[in-house]
Design an enzyme around this catalytic site. Structure first.
Site, short mmCIF file in Angstrom:
data_model
loop_
_atom_site.label_atom_id
_atom_site.label_comp_id
_atom_site.label_asym_id
_atom_site.label_seq_id
_atom_site.Cartn_x
_atom_site.Cartn_y
_atom_site.Cartn_z
N SER A 95 0.83 -1.20 0.00
CA SER A 95 0.00 0.00 0.00
C SER A 95 0.87 1.26 0.00
O SER A 95 1.66 1.46 -0.91
CB SER A 95 -0.96 -0.04 1.20
OG SER A 95 -2.02 0.88 1.03
N ASP A 207 -5.65 -3.76 -2.29
CA ASP A 207 -4.66 -3.39 -1.28
C ASP A 207 -3.92 -4.58 -0.67
O ASP A 207 -4.53 -5.52 -0.17
CB ASP A 207 -5.39 -2.62 -0.17
CG ASP A 207 -4.45 -1.82 0.71
OD1 ASP A 207 -3.49 -2.41 1.24
OD2 ASP A 207 -4.68 -0.61 0.88
#
Length: 314
Positions: A95, A207
């Site tokens: 991320s 993610d």
């Protein structure tokens, strides 16, 4: 900041209203930008690590965790390490960590990273869309990264680098180390229901924090023999309420076991005290960078001690 929240809330409402209308619209794959090489977290590390020579100097790996705007703390960590002569040869990122990690792996100095961080703005990088799968496409983020690495693919970055994402359908953690850098970072940063998933080769990627909050295992797979992990998943200060604080804590709860499993495999764990920061505190970049720097300086005696011991053992 308030504008961003407003846009997200409006976008979520629009998603609900138009979900049925858009249900037949297929997700489009990213053309000519597929990532050809995928490393699964279930693959044995021996195949890659077998190439490491015994009695060689330590291969330093830096595993940067997710945390949205709190990720600016990674810049401070890198700055402190380099000031003390510690340079990673392997970088992995999840991320926000994938964003900072990709720029570092390209070759930007800590000071340059700090300047780039000041250019990052949540609204400038947000390309809103009407979709049942998310309210932000993520193409602006992809282009931002590709422009700053001058379209250098993952396998040609100066440092060995892996961006970690999650296969939305299987839940499998996936590491990208070959192909378009921008789209790898975009996939790694694609928070479900906020960003639309990145679709490649029939798979939907979101993610990386959902499967590898701090990607230590990937640093090991890439050949690191000494891994410094940076954990910015600390929950918001106790007693703080509201949408953003609750969002932070929800993500933390979901990843507790995964986070523990990763951090247990690190040689050093740096945990900046970011409890005063929200995942969406883009206006506190300098504070986040300073917190990362200070936390790393505090750990420096231990880092140097362990590296010296490892060198002596070799």
């Amino acid at each position: 900041m308030r504008k961003l929240i407003t846009f997200i809330i409006i976008g979520c409402l629009i998603q609900t209203i138009y979900a049925n209308e858009n249900s037949s619209a297929p997700e489009t794959e990213s053309p000519n930008q597929w990532l050809q090489t995928i490393i699964s977290d279930k693959e044995p590390a021996t195949a890659i690590e077998s190439t490491i020579k015994r009695n060689a100097a330590p291969v330093i790996g830096l595993a940067l965790g997710g945390g949205a705007a709190k990720g600016f703390a990674h810049v401070g960590v890198i700055k402190a390490l380099e000031e003390n002569g510690i340079k990673a040869q392997v970088v992995t990122g999840t991320s926000a960590g994938s964003l900072v990690g990709s720029l570092y792996a390209y070759g930007y100095t800590p000071n340059q990273l700090q300047q780039i961080s000041y250019q990052l703005d949540e609204l400038n990088l947000a390309d809103f869309t009407l979709s049942k799968n998310g309210v932000i496409k993520g193409e602006k983020l992809q282009k931002f990264i590709d422009a700053r690495v001058k379209n250098t693919p993952l396998q040609k970055l100066k440092l060995k680098y892996i961006a970690v994402a999650t296969d939305l359908d299987s839940g499998q953690s996936i590491g990208f180390n070959n192909g378009d850098t921008g789209i790898a970072v975009r996939a790694s940063c694609s928070i479900p229901n906020v960003f639309t998933p990145v679709v490649m080769n029939g798979h939907r990627y979101v993610d990386g924090g959902l499967s590898a909050p701090v990607p230590v295992t990937y640093a090991r797979k890439a050949g690191a023999t000494f891994v410094i992990a940076v954990d910015i998943t600390a929950k918001p200060e106790q007693g703080r309420n509201g949408f953003l604080s609750n969002f932070d804590q929800t993500i933390n709860i979901l990843s507790i076991k995964l986070l523990s499993d990763q951090l247990d495999q690190a040689d050093i764990v740096i945990k900046p005290d970011i409890t005063q920061l929200s995942s969406f505190a883009f206006d506190k970049k300098k504070q986040a960078i300073d917190l990362g720097y200070n936390a790393t300086i505090a750990q420096m005696p231990l880092i140097k001690k362990k590296l010296k011991e490892l060198n002596n053992s070799n």
